[in-house]
Design an enzyme around this catalytic site. Structure first.
Site, mmCIF file in Angstrom:
data_model
loop_
_atom_site.group_PDB
_atom_site.id
_atom_site.type_symbol
_atom_site.label_atom_id
_atom_site.label_comp_id
_atom_site.label_asym_id
_atom_site.label_seq_id
_atom_site.Cartn_x
_atom_site.Cartn_y
_atom_site.Cartn_z
ATOM 1 N N GLU A 133 84.076 62.673 27.912
ATOM 2 C CA GLU A 133 82.865 63.250 29.392
ATOM 3 C C GLU A 133 83.693 63.972 30.312
ATOM 4 O O GLU A 133 84.682 63.411 30.867
ATOM 5 C CB GLU A 133 82.427 61.787 29.990
ATOM 6 C CG GLU A 133 80.698 61.564 31.193
ATOM 7 C CD GLU A 133 80.979 59.931 31.102
ATOM 8 O OE1 GLU A 133 80.076 59.930 31.947
ATOM 9 O OE2 GLU A 133 80.390 59.227 30.169
ATOM 10 N N GLU A 138 79.201 63.174 41.059
ATOM 11 C CA GLU A 138 78.398 61.997 40.632
ATOM 12 C C GLU A 138 78.749 60.422 41.824
ATOM 13 O O GLU A 138 79.888 61.106 42.657
ATOM 14 C CB GLU A 138 79.006 60.911 39.625
ATOM 15 C CG GLU A 138 78.444 59.609 39.360
ATOM 16 C CD GLU A 138 79.470 58.547 37.737
ATOM 17 O OE1 GLU A 138 78.452 58.920 37.303
ATOM 18 O OE2 GLU A 138 80.552 59.686 37.431
#
Length: 317
Positions: A133, A138
């Site tokens: 990932e 974020e």
């Protein structure tokens, strides 16, 4: 006439010079997001106070809409949430195509902001964590700046002293270590995230993934150093001209090629959950009142600015 050896040497030099040049594979602008991505009406894997809706519902409730040059995806900001419901209506989209070695460029005008929010633009494999990932953009609760992070299976770590502009906050990428914090790099630019990002008109994120490294760059909207091929998307990009990245993840203590498989692009907005809902992030660092779930349930107008405004995503291979 040049010798065969000389011709091979020239060929090698040309190949090396063009090694960081990528050709346009996929373009997502405006309506392209409705055909090139799928709305995922799934339970939130991060246990957020969210109800992800399908595309039909998102369009009907104006949680997703597209024009020729804009794609908006947002949270419901009109209704309180019943405590027995899964959470506030929101949107999570996933690209229909997958990518391995590639460059993805994100032109984002506005990202979700507000207490309880946990927005992310990221790329991930279907078999998690075995296929890895990459979290590009974020954060939570308007806590600046941005953090770019890898999450992997075992035996992947990052060394100190990498050539990058960001600051390493953790070096073990293994999801089984340190509560799955991953190996994160925090930007040194405050307007890389949240309210400051939006006040500056957003900006550009780019990620380059090869078999031996992963790089993430960020440029604010009016940064004079934004590369021309990032600012105005075209048929090619040359990452050699982009300068030192914000985040660099290398092969030294992690076999990048073995830890990362085919990835889908995901853009989502969840609330609370495993990160944003923790008191140290919601209350202490975020300065938000009460508990996260109660706040999300009972304050719909607090999510007026909890939306993505995406000018485009371009993928090069």
């Amino acid at each position: 006439m040049r010798s065969t050896a000389a011709l091979f040497a020239i060929s090698a030099l040309v190949s090396s010079a063009l090694g960081a040049t990528y050709n346009l594979k996929d373009k997502f602008v405006g309506q392209d997001f409705l055909s090139g991505f799928s709305h995922q009406a799934i339970p939130d894997p991060t246990h957020g106070r969210v109800n992800y809706v399908d595309q039909q519902t998102a369009l009907a409730q104006n949680l997703s809409f597209a024009t020729d040059d804009t794609f908006i995806m947002r949270a419901d900001s009109f209704n309180t949430v019943d405590p027995s419901a899964p959470g506030r209506n929101s949107v999570r989209i996933q690209s229909n195509n997958q990518y391995t070695t590639h460059v993805s460029v994100y032109d984002i005008r506005h990202m979700p902001q507000g207490c309880g929010t946990w927005p992310a633009a990221w790329e991930v494999g279907q078999n998690w964590p075995a296929q890895g990932e990459v979290d590009i953009l974020e954060g939570t609760n308007d806590i600046e700046p941005n953090q770019s992070t890898l999450h992997t299976s075992a035996n992947c770590a990052q060394p100190d002293g990498r050539t990058m502009n960001g600051n390493s906050v953790s070096n073990n990428c293994d999801v089984a270590a340190n509560g799955n914090t991953g190996c994160g790099v925090q930007s040194t630019v405050p307007n890389s995230y949240g309210k400051s990002f939006n006040a500056a008109g957003g900006g550009f994120y780019a990620m380059e993934r090869t078999t031996t490294f992963i790089k993430v760059w960020f440029w604010s909207r009016n940064d004079p150093t934004v590369p021309a091929d990032v600012k105005t998307a075209g048929q090619t990009v040359n990452t050699d001209a982009w300068g030192t990245p914000t985040a660099l993840f290398v092969n030294d203590q992690c076999d990048i090629n073995a830890h990362f498989g085919p990835h889908n692009i995901i853009i989502n907005l969840t609330f609370c959950g495993d990160w944003a809902g923790l008191p140290q992030f919601f209350n202490d660092q975020g300065g938000c009142p009460g508990t996260c779930n109660d706040f999300v349930d009972n304050n719909p107008s607090a999510f007026d600015d909890a939306f993505w405004d995406i000018a485009g995503i371009h993928v090069y291979e």
